[in-house]
Design an enzyme around this catalytic site. Structure first.
Site, PDB file in Angstrom:
ATOM      1  N   ARG A  86      10.877  -8.389  -6.194  1.00  0.00           N
ATOM      2  CA  ARG A  86      10.014  -9.228  -5.359  1.00  0.00           C
ATOM      3  C   ARG A  86      10.103 -10.692  -5.768  1.00  0.00           C
ATOM      4  O   ARG A  86       9.600 -11.546  -5.084  1.00  0.00           O
ATOM      5  CB  ARG A  86       8.541  -8.821  -5.497  1.00  0.00           C
ATOM      6  CG  ARG A  86       8.143  -7.485  -4.855  1.00  0.00           C
ATOM      7  CD  ARG A  86       8.141  -7.586  -3.352  1.00  0.00           C
ATOM      8  NE  ARG A  86       6.958  -7.081  -2.677  1.00  0.00           N
ATOM      9  CZ  ARG A  86       6.745  -5.824  -2.323  1.00  0.00           C
ATOM     10  NH1 ARG A  86       7.606  -4.893  -2.621  1.00  0.00           N
ATOM     11  NH2 ARG A  86       5.653  -5.499  -1.649  1.00  0.00           N
ATOM     12  N   ARG A 120      -0.009   0.547  11.845  1.00  0.00           N
ATOM     13  CA  ARG A 120       0.556   1.530  10.911  1.00  0.00           C
ATOM     14  C   ARG A 120      -0.530   2.408  10.306  1.00  0.00           C
ATOM     15  O   ARG A 120      -1.581   1.944   9.898  1.00  0.00           O
ATOM     16  CB  ARG A 120       1.313   0.795   9.803  1.00  0.00           C
ATOM     17  CG  ARG A 120       1.966   1.718   8.795  1.00  0.00           C
ATOM     18  CD  ARG A 120       3.044   1.040   8.025  1.00  0.00           C
ATOM     19  NE  ARG A 120       2.563   0.149   6.987  1.00  0.00           N
ATOM     20  CZ  ARG A 120       3.356  -0.517   6.155  1.00  0.00           C
ATOM     21  NH1 ARG A 120       4.669  -0.412   6.265  1.00  0.00           N
ATOM     22  NH2 ARG A 120       2.862  -1.309   5.228  1.00  0.00           N
ATOM     23  N   ARG A 150      -3.656   2.136   5.367  1.00  0.00           N
ATOM     24  CA  ARG A 150      -3.498   1.734   3.969  1.00  0.00           C
ATOM     25  C   ARG A 150      -4.453   0.595   3.670  1.00  0.00           C
ATOM     26  O   ARG A 150      -4.624  -0.295   4.492  1.00  0.00           O
ATOM     27  CB  ARG A 150      -2.052   1.236   3.733  1.00  0.00           C
ATOM     28  CG  ARG A 150      -1.088   2.334   3.400  1.00  0.00           C
ATOM     29  CD  ARG A 150       0.346   1.867   3.433  1.00  0.00           C
ATOM     30  NE  ARG A 150       0.632   0.645   2.682  1.00  0.00           N
ATOM     31  CZ  ARG A 150       1.869   0.186   2.460  1.00  0.00           C
ATOM     32  NH1 ARG A 150       2.909   0.862   2.903  1.00  0.00           N
ATOM     33  NH2 ARG A 150       2.059  -0.925   1.801  1.00  0.00           N
TER      34      ARG A 150
HETATM   35  P1  AMP Z   1       5.132  -2.166  -0.429  1.00  0.00           P
HETATM   36  O1  AMP Z   1       4.904  -0.723  -0.119  1.00  0.00           O
HETATM   37  O2  AMP Z   1       6.541  -2.458  -0.889  1.00  0.00           O
HETATM   38  O3  AMP Z   1       4.679  -3.067   0.703  1.00  0.00           O
HETATM   39  O4  AMP Z   1       4.217  -2.518  -1.685  1.00  0.00           O
HETATM   40  C1  AMP Z   1       2.819  -2.399  -1.628  1.00  0.00           C
HETATM   41  C2  AMP Z   1       2.210  -3.174  -2.764  1.00  0.00           C
HETATM   42  O5  AMP Z   1       2.645  -2.645  -4.024  1.00  0.00           O
HETATM   43  C3  AMP Z   1       2.582  -4.650  -2.828  1.00  0.00           C
HETATM   44  O6  AMP Z   1       1.774  -5.452  -1.977  1.00  0.00           O
HETATM   45  C4  AMP Z   1       2.359  -4.959  -4.303  1.00  0.00           C
HETATM   46  O7  AMP Z   1       0.974  -5.078  -4.587  1.00  0.00           O
HETATM   47  C5  AMP Z   1       2.831  -3.684  -4.978  1.00  0.00           C
HETATM   48  N1  AMP Z   1       4.273  -3.777  -5.294  1.00  0.00           N
HETATM   49  C6  AMP Z   1       5.275  -3.038  -4.751  1.00  0.00           C
HETATM   50  N2  AMP Z   1       6.461  -3.389  -5.261  1.00  0.00           N
HETATM   51  C7  AMP Z   1       6.208  -4.387  -6.154  1.00  0.00           C
HETATM   52  C8  AMP Z   1       7.022  -5.199  -6.984  1.00  0.00           C
HETATM   53  N3  AMP Z   1       8.357  -5.064  -7.009  1.00  0.00           N
HETATM   54  N4  AMP Z   1       6.422  -6.134  -7.760  1.00  0.00           N
HETATM   55  C9  AMP Z   1       5.082  -6.279  -7.768  1.00  0.00           C
HETATM   56  N5  AMP Z   1       4.247  -5.571  -6.980  1.00  0.00           N
HETATM   57  C10 AMP Z   1       4.801  -4.622  -6.175  1.00  0.00           C
END
Ligand code: AMP
Length: 208
Positions: A86, A120, A150
């Site tokens: 990220r 979603r 979510r």
């Molecule tokens: P996502 O499902 O990829 O949209 O991730 C949902 C949430 O998980 C994000 O908004 C972050 O809070 C956390 N998250 C997921 N991947 C990361 C990452 N690589 N670094 C930091 N936080 C993460």
């Protein structure tokens, strides 16, 4: 082959990952999904992560980097990294863990993303992700459980997540510029999957 998927929340990284999994036999690592599962199971990692995720903030780097290290250690090929890295620090750490062969930046207009995220729903039982348009009765078509939104798909979190993504995206795209391909996912699924196939298929001939 290891593939990194970049893309804002709601850009369709999950759908493209499913396609890559079945087409090329790659393993899917979604840091967001792992963290959400930990929240559901009420593990110490989940309790820590929830404090950040529910507000739309990123979880600390060392937490997600250690998760990736644990999964990848010993077998460092054949992964789709979805939602990781990220930021630049995570990208540099990933390079120490394994070789990234290809980076796909999944891009969708902001208004389409906002609509997708607000529609979603997920199934708390079987983890299916679905648009409420495709399940108008609010029930999971796979296991009949009540679908939920979510926590981080609530409007205030969505805005923050998109801002955080946009702030880091250009840095990552620049970091990966020699192996980056843009996949436009604003149109129909078939067109998107054909673009993915063209890019990954071409790469496959040389690297897999
Ligand atoms: P996502 O499902 O990829 O949209 O991730 C949902 C949430 O998980 C994000 O908004 C972050 O809070 C956390 N998250 C997921 N991947 C990361 C990452 N690589 N670094 C930091 N936080 C993460």
């Amino acid at each position: 082959m290891n593939i990194v998927l970049l893309g804002a929340a709601g850009s369709g990284k999950g759908t493209i990952s499913d396609f890559l999994k079945s087409e090329y036999g790659l393993k899917h690592i979604s840091t967001g999904e792992i963290l959400r599962n930990n929240i559901k199971m009420k593990t110490p990692l989940g309790e820590l992560a929830a404090r950040y995720i529910n507000d739309g903030n990123l979880v600390p780097d060392e937490v997600v980097i250690n998760m990736i290290k644990e999964i990848v250690s010993g077998n460092n090929s054949g992964y789709i990294f979805d939602g990781f890295p990220r930021n630049l620090n995570q990208a540099q750490k990933l390079d120490e863990i394994c070789k990234v062969d290809l980076v796909l930046s999944v891009e969708v207009q902001r208004d389409i993303i906002l609509k997708r995220l607000s529609n979603r729903r997920i199934c708390p039982k079987c983890n299916l992700t679905i648009s409420i348009d495709d399940a108008p009765n609010g029930l999971c078509p796979k296991c009949n459980s009540q679908l939920i939104t979510r926590d981080d798909d609530k409007p205030e979190s969505i805005k923050k997540r998109l801002e955080i993504y946009e702030a880091g995206a250009n840095i990552l795209k620049d970091y990966y510029k020699n192996k980056l391909f843009v996949i436009d996912n604003s149109g129909d699924l078939k067109t998107t999957m054909n673009s993915v196939k063209n890019v990954v298929g071409g790469k496959k001939t040389y690297d897999m």
